[in-house]
Design a protein around this motif. Structure first.
Motif, short mmCIF file in Angstrom:
data_model
loop_
_atom_site.label_atom_id
_atom_site.label_comp_id
_atom_site.label_asym_id
_atom_site.label_seq_id
_atom_site.Cartn_x
_atom_site.Cartn_y
_atom_site.Cartn_z
N LEU A 150 0.88 -1.17 0.00
CA LEU A 150 0.00 0.00 0.00
C LEU A 150 0.92 1.22 0.00
CD1 LEU A 150 -3.10 0.24 0.12
CD2 LEU A 150 -2.87 0.70 2.55
N ASP A 151 1.17 1.79 -1.18
CA ASP A 151 2.13 2.88 -1.25
C ASP A 151 1.52 4.13 -1.90
OD1 ASP A 151 1.87 2.10 -3.83
OD2 ASP A 151 3.98 1.60 -4.16
N GLU A 152 2.38 5.04 -2.30
CA GLU A 152 1.91 6.32 -2.88
C GLU A 152 1.12 6.08 -4.16
OE1 GLU A 152 4.99 5.54 -2.08
OE2 GLU A 152 5.81 7.02 -0.68
N LYS A 153 1.51 5.03 -4.90
CA LYS A 153 0.80 4.73 -6.14
C LYS A 153 -0.64 4.35 -5.84
CE LYS A 153 1.96 0.95 -8.38
NZ LYS A 153 2.76 0.09 -9.26
N ALA A 154 -0.84 3.50 -4.81
CA ALA A 154 -2.19 3.08 -4.43
C ALA A 154 -3.02 4.29 -3.99
CB ALA A 154 -2.11 2.04 -3.31
N LEU A 155 -2.37 5.22 -3.28
CA LEU A 155 -3.06 6.45 -2.87
C LEU A 155 -3.54 7.23 -4.10
CD1 LEU A 155 -3.74 8.18 -0.35
CD2 LEU A 155 -1.62 9.42 -0.76
N GLY A 156 -2.65 7.33 -5.09
CA GLY A 156 -3.00 8.03 -6.33
C GLY A 156 -4.18 7.38 -7.04
N VAL A 157 -4.15 6.04 -7.15
CA VAL A 157 -5.23 5.33 -7.82
C VAL A 157 -6.53 5.49 -7.02
CG1 VAL A 157 -6.04 3.07 -8.63
CG2 VAL A 157 -3.63 3.69 -8.87
N GLY A 158 -6.41 5.51 -5.68
CA GLY A 158 -7.59 5.72 -4.84
C GLY A 158 -8.23 7.08 -5.09
N VAL A 159 -7.39 8.10 -5.22
CA VAL A 159 -7.92 9.45 -5.50
C VAL A 159 -8.62 9.45 -6.87
CG1 VAL A 159 -7.23 11.82 -6.04
CG2 VAL A 159 -6.30 10.68 -4.01
N ALA A 160 -8.01 8.76 -7.84
CA ALA A 160 -8.64 8.67 -9.17
C ALA A 160 -10.00 7.99 -9.07
CB ALA A 160 -7.73 7.91 -10.13
N ALA A 161 -10.10 6.95 -8.23
CA ALA A 161 -11.36 6.23 -8.07
C ALA A 161 -12.44 7.17 -7.52
CB ALA A 161 -11.17 5.03 -7.15
N VAL A 162 -12.06 7.95 -6.49
CA VAL A 162 -13.02 8.90 -5.91
C VAL A 162 -13.44 9.92 -6.96
CG1 VAL A 162 -13.33 10.71 -4.19
CG2 VAL A 162 -12.14 8.59 -3.57
N ALA A 163 -12.46 10.44 -7.71
CA ALA A 163 -12.76 11.44 -8.74
C ALA A 163 -13.72 10.87 -9.79
CB ALA A 163 -11.47 11.91 -9.41
N LEU A 164 -13.50 9.60 -10.18
CA LEU A 164 -14.36 8.98 -11.18
C LEU A 164 -15.77 8.80 -10.64
CD1 LEU A 164 -11.93 6.32 -12.71
CD2 LEU A 164 -12.91 8.28 -13.90
N LEU A 165 -15.86 8.41 -9.35
CA LEU A 165 -17.18 8.23 -8.75
C LEU A 165 -17.92 9.57 -8.67
CD1 LEU A 165 -16.41 5.64 -5.92
CD2 LEU A 165 -17.79 5.29 -7.97
N LEU A 166 -17.16 10.67 -8.55
CA LEU A 166 -17.76 12.01 -8.52
C LEU A 166 -17.95 12.54 -9.94
CD1 LEU A 166 -15.76 13.57 -5.53
CD2 LEU A 166 -18.12 12.73 -5.53
N ARG A 167 -17.80 11.63 -10.93
CA ARG A 167 -18.03 11.93 -12.34
C ARG A 167 -17.05 12.96 -12.90
NH1 ARG A 167 -22.51 9.41 -13.83
NH2 ARG A 167 -23.86 8.68 -12.17
N ALA A 168 -15.83 12.94 -12.41
CA ALA A 168 -14.79 13.78 -13.01
C ALA A 168 -14.45 13.22 -14.40
CB ALA A 168 -13.55 13.79 -12.13
N PRO A 169 -14.03 14.10 -15.33
CA PRO A 169 -13.60 13.59 -16.64
C PRO A 169 -12.41 12.64 -16.49
CG PRO A 169 -13.82 15.99 -16.67
CD PRO A 169 -13.97 15.55 -15.25
N VAL A 170 -12.32 11.69 -17.43
CA VAL A 170 -11.29 10.64 -17.35
C VAL A 170 -9.89 11.21 -17.19
CG1 VAL A 170 -10.15 8.86 -18.71
CG2 VAL A 170 -12.64 8.92 -18.58
N LEU A 171 -9.54 12.18 -18.03
CA LEU A 171 -8.16 12.69 -18.00
C LEU A 171 -7.87 13.43 -16.70
CD1 LEU A 171 -7.50 13.78 -21.68
CD2 LEU A 171 -6.60 11.81 -20.45
N VAL A 172 -8.90 14.09 -16.13
CA VAL A 172 -8.72 14.76 -14.85
C VAL A 172 -8.42 13.72 -13.77
CG1 VAL A 172 -9.88 16.11 -13.05
CG2 VAL A 172 -10.17 16.73 -15.46
N ALA A 173 -9.19 12.63 -13.77
CA ALA A 173 -9.00 11.57 -12.77
C ALA A 173 -7.61 10.97 -12.87
CB ALA A 173 -10.07 10.49 -12.95
N VAL A 174 -7.18 10.70 -14.10
CA VAL A 174 -5.86 10.09 -14.30
C VAL A 174 -4.75 11.06 -13.90
CG1 VAL A 174 -4.29 9.13 -16.02
CG2 VAL A 174 -6.70 8.50 -16.05
#
Lengths: 102, 234
Positions: free
Chosen positions: A64-88
């Motif tokens: 569970l490292d910084e990369k996982a944190l980043g992917v987690g933030v992307a998951a939240v952003a996607l659930l909040l319907r952020a555009p794909v490129l913003v989430a990534v």
């Protein structure tokens, strides 16, 4: 050096054989409905496994490292319907910031 | 009288060509991520003393990030060629079931099918999935082109100019790929309850297996989650 070249050649041939096997074996045949039902669920299965292994898998261990944190933030952003490129972008930014301050 | 079918045919061809372009466009963000990954591979191969030629040739003939990183990791940590080959095969065995799924949508005889099957990449395959087990052949092939270009270009940049690139991890770029797979997964989950169930089972299988089996095996084992599709039709 020769070992490296032989390994590259062998992996190239094996990879090509794996990729050819499915299309050649199946041919142009329509698959039976039961097989189709399984195949239609292959995509979610494969993608879920790829997300898990690429996010948490590191040399045969779960981390569970910084990369996982980043992917987690992307998951939240996607659930909040952020555009794909913003989430990534947020995934990369979060991982970079977390590493900079750790 | 003979004009109508010809125009229709032309329209069909145009539609086909548009689908190639649409696939290529849809894959551009993935190509960006693939390019970054290619640079990391080039830097890694360079640091292991592969030489620019071997690194670039491997990206041309293998053209698979997972397999090439596996080979570099195994050989780099003192493993033998046999272990490297097995690791690469295990990692890429997922292209077996993926090829079976897309097989009915490819064209021509065995040789042509075998060649078209080479264009299957994770992102292309997932982007070309149309639900219900259907696939868009032209879209997939189109999606593969920019990713291959980016992979080769990235490898060359990484192995030839690695010193100028810096550390991709410091920029958080290693989080890009799983994030993209997550995007594709969420698209698939709109397919309904069984897709969500399968994804949950696959996630659990992968998490359980990662610490106990060689890399690549968890992804193949997770495919077994799709077998609940049998229950649905029985």
């Amino acid at each position: 050096m020769t070992t490296l070249w032989l390994t590259i050649l062998a992996v190239a041939l094996a990879n090509a054989a794996i990729k050819a096997s499915g299309p050649v074996l199946v041919g142009g045949r329509e698959l039976p409905p039961r097989a189709n039902a399984v195949i239609s669920l292959l995509a979610p299965a494969l993608l879920a496994a790829l997300v898990v292994t690429e996010t948490f898998g590191e040399d045969g261990a779960l981390v569970l490292d910084e990369k996982a944190l980043g992917v987690g933030v992307a998951a939240v952003a996607l659930l909040l319907r952020a555009p794909v490129l913003v989430a990534v972008f947020l995934a990369a930014l979060t991982a970079a910031l977390a590493r900079a301050f750790s | 009288m003979s004009l109508t079918p010809r125009t229709e045919k032309k329209g069909e061809r145009l539609g086909q060509r548009e689908r190639y372009y649409a696939g290529a466009r849809a894959a551009l963000p993935f190509a960006l991520a693939t390019g970054v990954l290619g640079v990391s591979f080039g830097v890694l191969a360079g640091s292991l003393g592969w030489g620019a030629l071997a690194a670039i040739v491997s990206s041309v003939v293998i053209c698979s990030g997972s397999a090439q990183f596996a080979v570099a990791a195994v050989l780099g940590s003192g493993g033998g060629p046999f272990a490297a080959i097995v690791a690469a095969i295990l990692l890429n065995a997922r292209f077996g079931p993926m090829g079976v799924a897309i097989g009915p949508y490819l064209k021509g005889g065995p040789l042509r099918r075998a060649l078209e099957g080479q264009t299957v990449l994770d992102a292309s395959w997932a982007l070309a999935s149309r639900g219900g087990g259907r696939f868009d052949r032209e879209f997939m092939i189109g999606a593969t082109v920019p990713q291959v270009v980016a992979w080769l270009g990235g490898t060359a940049v990484g192995v030839l100019g690695g010193d100028f690139v810096g550390d991709p991890e410091r920029l958080g770029l290693d989080a890009i790929f799983p994030a993209f797979f997550l995007v594709l997964l969420m698209e698939e989950l709109r397919g309904g309850r069984s897709a969500i169930t399968v994804a949950l089972i696959a996630t659990a299988l992968a998490l359980l297996l990662v610490p106990h089996v060689p890399p690549g095996v968890p992804v193949i084992a997770a495919c077994a989650a799709a077998l609940i599709g049998l229950r649905r039709t029985s």
